[in-house]
Design an enzyme around this catalytic site. Structure first.
Site, PDB file in Angstrom:
ATOM      1  N   SER A   1       0.851  -1.185   0.000  1.00 24.75           N
ATOM      2  CA  SER A   1       0.000   0.000   0.000  1.00 24.75           C
ATOM      3  C   SER A   1       0.885   1.233   0.000  1.00 24.75           C
ATOM      4  CB  SER A   1      -0.880  -0.003   1.256  1.00 24.75           C
ATOM      5  OG  SER A   1      -1.492   1.247   1.476  1.00 24.75           O
TER       6      SER A   1
ATOM      7  N   TYR B   1      -3.112  -0.374  10.081  1.00 23.11           N
ATOM      8  CA  TYR B   1      -2.954  -0.689   8.661  1.00 23.11           C
ATOM      9  C   TYR B   1      -1.570  -0.268   8.163  1.00 23.11           C
ATOM     10  CZ  TYR B   1      -4.182  -0.845   3.659  1.00 23.11           C
ATOM     11  OH  TYR B   1      -4.226  -1.121   2.314  1.00 23.11           O
TER      12      TYR B   1
END
Length: 264
Positions: free
Chosen positions: A144, A157
């Site tokens: 990501s 995250y």
């Protein structure tokens, strides 16, 4: 001749019942690979199997919790029995919890880490011995932009995706000598059904504030699509990338390269 073919390869894409995972699996099938995937519920499995069939793809689907080592071992063994040794693994399954850090429980933090970081370790560990025996393998971790950046409410995250970046590099370091390449793909903001509410026009016809924010931060001037990820995913799974290892390929329209416009 550059070889992007995946003819005869066996690919396991975790969490590929829809979205990015399914788009990658579809691209692999088009390039000639046999597809296996997992999800966590019968409902999602039934719908995904119907969707794959509609696309003309004969996929092996499993209900499997990738955070549970024994379940993963059983799934991998069954895939190997039915399709053969797994040549390509895409660690795509993941979750995000948008909660301010001081309001997030340790249990919630651990859940994100478990699915987004521990699971890729577990599934990679399960397929690497077969890849070593076969003499080649491709592991692709879906990282990501949060592997590089922080943002409010995504502490777990970002921690998991930063860890996944380093797990990618360590698998490369530890198993590169066995002709195993482990790389990552870092998607930017991708237009999916899950992000659709953030892209809806407002009552006055203006963009949603978050939509405005993303487009202004992206040199490409748009959200990405799942199709934007298909080419990079095929490249990293094919023989064309045999000397690419430990790399994170950011498919973000240029966000990470861009400081942003000067305020007027």
């Amino acid at each position: 001749m550059i070889n992007f073919s995946l003819q005869g390869k066996v690919a396991l894409v975790t969490g590929a019942a829809y979205g990015i995972g399914m788009a990658i699996a579809e691209a692999y099938a088009e390039a000639g690979a046999k597809i296996a995937f997992n999800c966590r519920s019968q409902h999602h499995l039934d719908q995904a199997m119907a969707d794959y069939k509609a696309k003309g793809i004969e996929a092996l689907g499993y209900i499997c919790d990738v955070t549970k080592e024994d379940d993963v071992k059983k799934m991998v063994a069954d895939i190997e029995q039915k399709f053969g040794t797994i040549d390509i693994l895409v660690n795509n399954a993941g979750i995000i919890k948008r909660i301010p850090m001081t309001e997030m429980s340790a249990e919630e933090f651990r859940q994100v880490i478990d699915i987004d970081l521990t699971a890729p370790f577990i599934v990679s560990k399960a397929v690497i011995p077969g890849m070593i025996k076969k003499g080649h393998g491709k592991i692709i971790n879906i990282c990501s932009m949060m592997s590089e950046l922080g943002r409010e409410t995504v502490s777990a995250y970002a921690a998991a995706k930063g860890g996944l970046k380093m797990l990618t590099r360590n698998i490369c370091s530890e198993y590169g000598e066995y002709n195993i390449q482990c790389n990552g793909i870092g998607p930017g903001y991708i237009a999916t059904p899950q992000t659709a509410p953030l892209r809806e026009r407002q009552a006055d016809g203006s963009r949603h504030p978050f939509d405005q924010f993303i487009v202004s931060k992206t040199p490409a001037g748009r959200w990405g699509t799942v199709e934007d990820l298909q080419g990079p995913a095929v490249f990293l799974a094919s023989d064309a990338s045999d000397f690419v290892n430990g790399h994170i390929l950011y498919v973000d329209g240029g966000i990470l390269a861009y400081i942003g416009k000067q305020p007027k």
